[in-house]
Design an enzyme around this catalytic site. Structure first.
Site, mmCIF file in Angstrom:
data_model
loop_
_atom_site.group_PDB
_atom_site.id
_atom_site.type_symbol
_atom_site.label_atom_id
_atom_site.label_comp_id
_atom_site.label_asym_id
_atom_site.label_seq_id
_atom_site.Cartn_x
_atom_site.Cartn_y
_atom_site.Cartn_z
ATOM 1 N N SER A 294 -2.453 -35.306 66.103
ATOM 2 C CA SER A 294 -2.164 -34.337 67.169
ATOM 3 C C SER A 294 -0.659 -34.227 67.307
ATOM 4 C CB SER A 294 -2.743 -34.813 68.502
ATOM 5 O OG SER A 294 -1.948 -35.853 69.061
ATOM 6 N N ASP A 295 -0.175 -33.088 67.732
ATOM 7 C CA ASP A 295 1.219 -33.028 68.147
ATOM 8 C C ASP A 295 1.347 -33.979 69.344
ATOM 9 O OD1 ASP A 295 3.871 -32.426 68.455
ATOM 10 O OD2 ASP A 295 3.598 -30.263 68.509
ATOM 11 N N CYS A 296 2.592 -34.385 69.648
ATOM 12 C CA CYS A 296 2.745 -35.438 70.647
ATOM 13 C C CYS A 296 2.243 -34.977 72.017
ATOM 14 C CB CYS A 296 4.180 -35.942 70.664
ATOM 15 S SG CYS A 296 4.514 -36.762 69.089
#
Ligand SMILES: *[C@@H]1O[C@H](CO)[C@@H](O)[C@H](O)[C@H]1NC(C)=O
Ligand SMILES: *[C@@H]1O[C@H](CO)[C@@H](O)[C@H](O)[C@H]1NC(C)=O
Ligand SMILES: *[C@@H]1O[C@H](CO)[C@@H](O)[C@H](O)[C@H]1NC(C)=O
Length: 773
Positions: A294-296
């Site tokens: 996932s993106d952060c």
């Protein structure tokens, strides 16, 4: 020395050595000197990766399993498995951002290549490949030196540079999907390495690349909408021919071992919870076999910011069921146990993710015992900031810098001993501006002022603005400096106070009083001035384009550690510029367009102008593909083997377009045999008429006679960079695949070929090809 003492002495040295080795040793599993771990099947390098990963996952407790679902994966000491950091960055050189890499050991620096948007401007896929190959080697050297706790890099950024205000447009190769796809393939192949065994299913990886941000992510924070809450409304047509193609190439051809799902939603669904994208499209259709991160914080926001999931557990269930494997952040560590306890999530969903994660770690060789002596295990610190890599960084900047204006041959300037040169502007001596975002500590850094000083002894520096923001300018001072010098170079533009992750621009013009300063200086100077722009995004520079006091304009992106040297070489004629713009330069009035409007195609009724050279109909400051040189080049489309293409399909396949009466056939119905059989070569002869050697990118486009109804105005079908000596000519060949290059995407997102005349276009020359149904 007596024997006892000698023994004691030896013992002491031995202890010290062991300690030193420990602190610089890369973290690895399956140490052959540890009898308790070497017998595990997951340590047996002769077994297939998949079997090893299955064995390992089966040995883990639920707590241990959950501890592996986040970027900081915990060690599992009872199995001899060290911690692993999934998050490292290497966008244009191994970078600081991301906790997986530390520059505090033997290796203190890494080669800082130009920011991607400038490397893109070379239109040289081979050079892109060599850059990422060098980055992958440097990354591996850091690991071997014990300075990395992970080898998974979250690059390349291959979102389309859809809007000129996007703060991260600088990280991308620009606005064209085909070019961005080719960049992705080059980057991934270079980084993953080893003559591309890193592209085999379960093949060994030098380092792991990650195609991000999947998908339709290209907005930071604009007019009250942030990327964390943005719901991008994207049509099937735009998705199919703009947003997805780079990811498809990155996976299918590049064989990337990582994908990152983006923070934003697309058509209501958070990307990281979209099984259609992650599982059906990437894994099933494209054959993706790596891990999905996932993106952060892109999981927590599904509940917290977007309210898409009612509870934290629901968010965890949504992403794991969709096909995501690891969370940048700690949300999965916190909430997965509860999701299992509430019987919302079965352990098999967790095991599926873990299998992907451990497979990638195994492909990186991290479960093969001590890496010394193994493949990639001997890449040493001497490979970092090597002469070769530093030269490549210089070359990339040389080949990327774009000459936008050169009236009356002002450039190159003479290398005169007696000449005085005023160097004015807030970016003239700035170190940080040269690197752009996601940079690491450069091997060495030369500012534009220093590089110009190496040519001209009598140099007068003058910042002129308090900062790049330039809310306060010393215009009178700058005018006086300019009046006293033979020539003036202004080094202006943007930096990360104007555009970066989390920050989109509001305007397209130069910040603050920069424009006023430039005009005043140019008016006062003895000779027409040279204007250098450092920026990632395009700038509305209509004013100097039309100002005869401004003789030349150069765009140098954020050119990296050696970029200023390249710039000086171009200004003084030691290098012939050849870069071309990888994105459209729009006028300021474009800011009336809402950045949240994802439509690529124009809409006449509302005055929406569309986006990028493929669809945008309004005025431009500079077009995609624009760039001058000190040489004049001519072209001849020397041979096209074919000018008519018969589709000869049965009448059941014909379809009339809904909006205009053009017959079309679905490319999928033509079949791969037909598509393969009808590929043909196009040869273009290029000649350098100048007095300097030059590297020159040739861009081949296709367009249809019939326009409108969502057809691209034109479309890049190939590019090739050719090195030509003064007076030299060369023939370059493109392979045109009608199914791919002469087709278009319909409203349903399907590729069709339409009857009628299509043109191959190169620098104003056109060659017609009729498609007959
Ligand atoms: C480098 O930094 C890491 C993380 O902060 C630390 O654990 C390590 O001990 C440091 N190494 C040296 C040689 O200072
Ligand atoms: C920015 O948001 C405001 C308030 O929602 C809106 O009125 C305005 O039209 C938006 N600006 C643009 C350029 O769309
Ligand atoms: C397709 O049709 C054209 C025109 O009728 C004909 O000349 C050509 O030979 C046909 N091609 C094939 C492969 O049948």
């Amino acid at each position: 020395m007596r024997p006892e003492n000698l023994r004691y002495f030896t013992f002491t040295i031995f202890t010290v050595l062991v300690l030193q080795v420990d602190s610089t040793q890369p973290p690895f599993s399956c140490d052959s000197s540890n009898p308790s771990t070497k017998t595990f099947p997951f340590c047996k390098t002769t077994l297939p990766i998949s079997q090893r990963a299955t064995d390992l996952v089966a040995r883990l407790t639920l707590e241990e399993k959950i501890s592996q679902l986040v970027n900081s994966a915990q060690p599992i000491p009872r199995l001899g498995i060290p911690g692993y950091q999934w998050w490292s960055e290497a966008l244009h050189g191994v970078a600081y951002a991301g906790p997986g890499i530390r520059f505090n050991g033997t290796i203190k620096r890494a080669t800082s290549f130009p920011q991607v948007i400038l490397s893109a401007a070379s239109f040289d896929a081979n050079q892109w490949y060599r850059i990422s190959q060098a980055i992958g080697k440097e990354a591996r050297a850091l690991y071997n030196a014990g300075q990395a706790t992970g080898m998974t890099f979250w690059a390349p950024n291959i979102n389309i540079f859809r809007d000129p205000r996007w703060g991260r447009g600088q990280e991308t190769p620009g606005e064209d999907p085909l070019m961005t796809g080719k960049y992705a393939v080059s980057y991934v192949r270079g980084l993953q390495g080893d003559s591309f065994r890193g592209g085999e299913i379960n093949g060994p990886l030098q380092a792991s690349a990650c195609c991000k941000h999947f998908t339709a992510y290209d907005l930071e924070n604009w007019n009250g909408t942030s990327r964390y809450v943005f719901d991008a409304y994207v049509t099937a047509q735009d998705l199919a021919d703009t947003y997805q193609p780079p990811f498809k190439s990155c996976v299918e051809e590049g064989r990337a071992s990582g994908i990152m799902c983006a923070s934003n939603r697309v058509n209501g669904i958070p990307n990281c919870a979209d099984s259609n994208f992650l599982s059906q499209t990437a894994r099933a259709q494209w054959g993706f076999d790596g891990y999905i991160a996932s993106d952060c914080d892109a999981v927590s926001i599904i509940h917290d910011a977007q309210g898409y999931a009612k509870t934290p557990e629901d968010a965890v269930v949504a992403v794991l069921k969709a096909g995501m494997d690891v969370n940048c952040g700690s949300y999965l560590q916190q909430h997965t146990r509860a999701a299992v306890d509430q019987e919302k999530l079965s352990i098999s969903e967790i095991d599926r993710a873990l299998h992907n994660l451990f497979s990638v770690r195994m492909r990186l060789g991290l479960f093969n015992g001590n890496p010394t002596g193994q493949q990639f295990g001997n890449i040493g610190p001497d490979q970092v900031c090597s002469q070769e890599n530093q030269m490549l960084a210089l070359d990339a900047a040389r080949n990327g810098i774009v000459l936008l204006k050169n009236s009356a041959g002002l450039l190159p300037l003479p290398k005169s001993k007696t000449m005085s040169l005023a160097v004015i502007g807030p970016n003239a001596n700035s170190v940080q501006t040269l690197l752009g975002n996601y940079a690491g500590p450069p091997c060495k850094l030369v500012t534009p002022l220093q590089a110009l000083q190496s040519y001209i002894e009598h140099t007068i520096p003058y910042p002129g603005c308090d900062s790049v923001q330039c809310s306060s300018a010393s215009i009178d001072g700058a005018v006086n400096v300019a009046k006293g010098a033979d020539h003036v170079v202004l080094i202006m533009g943007l930096d990360d106070t104007q555009e970066k992750e989390g920050l989109d621009r509001r305007d397209l013009v130069l910040p603050g009083k920069q424009q006023e300063l430039i005009i005043s200086v140019a008016k006062a100077a003895k000779n027409p001035v040279v204007l250098v722009l450092l920026s990632g995004g395009p700038i509305d520079v209509s004013f100097p384009k039309n100002d005869e006091n401004i003789g030349s304009i150069l765009w140098a992106g954020y050119p990296g550690e050696a970029g200023a040297i390249a710039l000086a070489e171009i200004i003084f004629g030691d290098h012939n510029p050849g870069g071309k713009l990888p994105m459209t330069w729009y006028p300021q009035e474009f800011v009336k367009v809402s950045m949240t409007d994802m439509r690529m195609r124009p809409e006449t009724s509302s005055g929406y102008p569309g986006r990028t050279y493929r669809f945008y109909k309004g005025p431009t400051v500079f077009e995609f593909g624009y760039g001058l040189s000190y040489s004049k080049y001519t072209y001849e489309l020397s041979a096209v083997s074919q000018n008519k293409l018969y589709l000869n399909q049965s009448s059941t396949m014909h379809k009339i377009n809904n909006f205009d009466s053009v017959l079309s056939v679905l490319v999928s119905e033509l079949g791969t045999e037909f598509c393969e059989h009808n590929k043909f070569p196009v040869r273009i002869e290029v000649k350098n008429h100048g007095e300097m050697a030059g590297k020159h990118p040739v861009l081949l486009f296709a367009r249809q006679t019939k326009q409108g109804n969502g057809r691209p105005r034109k479309q890049l079908v190939g590019f090739h960079s050719v090195q030509l000596s003064a007076g030299e000519r060369a023939e370059i060949e493109f392979e045109v695949s009608p199914c791919e290059h002469l087709s278009r995407t319909n409203e349903d997102g399907l590729m069709v070929m339409e009857e009628g005349t299509h043109f191959l276009v190169v620098e104003g020359q056109e060659y017609p090809i009729s498609i007959v149904i």
